[in-house]
Design a protein around this motif. Sequence first.
Motif, PDB file in Angstrom:
ATOM      1  N   LYS A   2       0.867  -1.281   0.037  1.00  0.00           N
ATOM      2  CA  LYS A   2       0.060  -0.178   0.014  1.00  0.00           C
ATOM      3  C   LYS A   2       0.700   1.366   0.032  1.00  0.00           C
ATOM      4  N   GLN A   3       0.393   2.419  -0.687  1.00  0.00           N
ATOM      5  CA  GLN A   3       1.158   3.560  -0.656  1.00  0.00           C
ATOM      6  C   GLN A   3       1.455   4.069   0.664  1.00  0.00           C
ATOM      7  N   ASN A   4       0.184   4.160   1.235  1.00  0.00           N
ATOM      8  CA  ASN A   4       0.522   4.753   2.807  1.00  0.00           C
ATOM      9  C   ASN A   4       1.490   4.149   3.678  1.00  0.00           C
ATOM     10  N   ASN A   5       1.507   2.809   3.584  1.00  0.00           N
ATOM     11  CA  ASN A   5       2.532   2.044   4.343  1.00  0.00           C
ATOM     12  C   ASN A   5       4.077   2.555   3.787  1.00  0.00           C
ATOM     13  N   PHE A   6       4.057   2.535   2.342  1.00  0.00           N
ATOM     14  CA  PHE A   6       5.315   2.923   1.880  1.00  0.00           C
ATOM     15  C   PHE A   6       5.747   4.187   2.395  1.00  0.00           C
ATOM     16  N   LYS A   7       4.762   4.989   2.408  1.00  0.00           N
ATOM     17  CA  LYS A   7       5.432   6.479   2.760  1.00  0.00           C
ATOM     18  C   LYS A   7       5.787   6.433   4.347  1.00  0.00           C
ATOM     19  N   GLU A   8       5.056   5.678   5.059  1.00  0.00           N
ATOM     20  CA  GLU A   8       5.244   5.656   6.659  1.00  0.00           C
ATOM     21  C   GLU A   8       6.771   4.873   6.806  1.00  0.00           C
ATOM     22  N   LEU A   9       6.863   3.909   5.967  1.00  0.00           N
ATOM     23  CA  LEU A   9       8.017   3.182   6.277  1.00  0.00           C
ATOM     24  C   LEU A   9       9.260   4.082   5.608  1.00  0.00           C
ATOM     25  N   GLU A  10       8.985   5.050   4.688  1.00  0.00           N
ATOM     26  CA  GLU A  10      10.053   5.882   4.238  1.00  0.00           C
ATOM     27  C   GLU A  10      10.439   6.931   5.153  1.00  0.00           C
ATOM     28  N   LYS A  11       9.461   7.390   5.862  1.00  0.00           N
ATOM     29  CA  LYS A  11       9.786   8.270   6.954  1.00  0.00           C
ATOM     30  C   LYS A  11      10.711   7.496   7.784  1.00  0.00           C
ATOM     31  N   VAL A  13      12.488   4.870   7.943  1.00  0.00           N
ATOM     32  CA  VAL A  13      13.987   4.358   7.268  1.00  0.00           C
ATOM     33  C   VAL A  13      14.838   5.811   7.093  1.00  0.00           C
ATOM     34  N   THR A  14      14.366   6.748   6.784  1.00  0.00           N
ATOM     35  CA  THR A  14      14.926   8.243   6.712  1.00  0.00           C
ATOM     36  C   THR A  14      15.424   8.683   8.204  1.00  0.00           C
ATOM     37  N   MET A  15      14.552   8.525   9.051  1.00  0.00           N
ATOM     38  CA  MET A  15      14.861   8.622  10.600  1.00  0.00           C
ATOM     39  C   MET A  15      16.146   7.809  10.847  1.00  0.00           C
ATOM     40  N   LEU A  16      15.774   6.385  10.684  1.00  0.00           N
ATOM     41  CA  LEU A  16      16.673   5.637  10.989  1.00  0.00           C
ATOM     42  C   LEU A  16      18.233   5.878  10.461  1.00  0.00           C
ATOM     43  N   GLY A  17      18.187   5.988   9.221  1.00  0.00           N
ATOM     44  CA  GLY A  17      19.463   6.288   8.766  1.00  0.00           C
ATOM     45  C   GLY A  17      20.083   7.612   9.411  1.00  0.00           C
ATOM     46  N   TRP A  18      19.429   8.882   9.671  1.00  0.00           N
ATOM     47  CA  TRP A  18      19.929   9.982  10.411  1.00  0.00           C
ATOM     48  C   TRP A  18      20.469   9.515  11.690  1.00  0.00           C
ATOM     49  N   LEU A  19      19.592   8.589  12.427  1.00  0.00           N
ATOM     50  CA  LEU A  19      20.109   8.203  13.737  1.00  0.00           C
ATOM     51  C   LEU A  19      21.338   7.462  13.827  1.00  0.00           C
ATOM     52  N   HIS A  20      21.343   6.313  13.113  1.00  0.00           N
ATOM     53  CA  HIS A  20      22.754   5.619  12.705  1.00  0.00           C
ATOM     54  C   HIS A  20      23.836   6.536  12.391  1.00  0.00           C
ATOM     55  N   THR A  75      26.436   2.501   7.402  1.00  0.00           N
ATOM     56  CA  THR A  75      24.917   1.954   7.548  1.00  0.00           C
ATOM     57  C   THR A  75      23.975   3.101   7.761  1.00  0.00           C
ATOM     58  N   GLY A  76      24.174   4.260   8.112  1.00  0.00           N
ATOM     59  CA  GLY A  76      23.361   5.322   7.843  1.00  0.00           C
ATOM     60  C   GLY A  76      23.354   6.013   6.518  1.00  0.00           C
ATOM     61  N   TRP A  77      24.470   5.982   6.020  1.00  0.00           N
ATOM     62  CA  TRP A  77      24.459   6.719   4.541  1.00  0.00           C
ATOM     63  C   TRP A  77      23.814   5.555   3.509  1.00  0.00           C
ATOM     64  N   GLY A  78      23.995   4.220   3.698  1.00  0.00           N
ATOM     65  CA  GLY A  78      23.192   3.381   2.934  1.00  0.00           C
ATOM     66  C   GLY A  78      21.609   3.364   3.280  1.00  0.00           C
ATOM     67  N   LEU A  79      21.266   3.500   4.299  1.00  0.00           N
ATOM     68  CA  LEU A  79      19.878   3.601   4.805  1.00  0.00           C
ATOM     69  C   LEU A  79      19.120   5.138   3.844  1.00  0.00           C
ATOM     70  N   LEU A  80      19.949   6.102   4.103  1.00  0.00           N
ATOM     71  CA  LEU A  80      19.802   7.356   3.562  1.00  0.00           C
ATOM     72  C   LEU A  80      19.651   7.296   1.909  1.00  0.00           C
ATOM     73  N   VAL A 109      16.780  -1.331  19.236  1.00  0.00           N
ATOM     74  CA  VAL A 109      15.269  -1.829  19.171  1.00  0.00           C
ATOM     75  C   VAL A 109      14.661  -1.149  18.104  1.00  0.00           C
ATOM     76  N   TYR A 110      14.931   0.346  17.954  1.00  0.00           N
ATOM     77  CA  TYR A 110      14.032   0.955  16.801  1.00  0.00           C
ATOM     78  C   TYR A 110      14.434   0.395  15.420  1.00  0.00           C
ATOM     79  N   THR A 111      15.793   0.111  15.308  1.00  0.00           N
ATOM     80  CA  THR A 111      16.248  -0.736  14.010  1.00  0.00           C
ATOM     81  C   THR A 111      15.455  -1.937  13.771  1.00  0.00           C
ATOM     82  N   PHE A 112      15.396  -2.862  14.727  1.00  0.00           N
ATOM     83  CA  PHE A 112      14.564  -3.983  14.700  1.00  0.00           C
ATOM     84  C   PHE A 112      13.063  -3.685  14.470  1.00  0.00           C
ATOM     85  N   TRP A 113      12.396  -2.683  14.934  1.00  0.00           N
ATOM     86  CA  TRP A 113      10.886  -2.332  14.582  1.00  0.00           C
ATOM     87  C   TRP A 113      10.840  -1.817  13.478  1.00  0.00           C
TER      88      TRP A 113
END
Length: 130
Positions: A2-11, A13-20, A75-80, A109-113
């Motif tokens: 679903k497009q909505n899930n895709f956008k949510e996941l994109e947010k 993954v971006t946050m995860l990349g910046w956090l790493h 890892t952070g760069w790759g995720l971004l 924990v956030y990465t796994f989630w």
Amino acid sequence: MKQNNFKELEKHVTMLGWLHLGLNLFTLFIGVLVFFILIGAGMLSGNGEAMSVLALVGIFVLGILVLVSIPGMITGWGLLKRKSWSRLLALIIGFLSLMNIPLGTLLGVYTFWVLLAHDEANDYFVAYST
């Protein structure tokens, strides 16, 4: 997917990349700070032997923290950049981060989630790699 899930996941993954990226840059900064503190303490002591020992300890600590930080920054760069290999690397780094209490534990924990609890996570990275 679903497009909505895709956008949510994109947010996430971006946050995860910046956090790493941010946590590992912070770790690198701490290494540089400890290095300069030890060098300064050696210089303040006025003892040549103490200065040599503290310089070696500072180099060792900085070297270890650089070695620990580089995979996390990659890892952070790759995720971004949505690289397909970054998902597996993030899971490995996230697992290793669990031992770094408290921030690393939260990041792990956030990465796994983000990467395991979302069914679309694998498809998300496959979609970007093609």
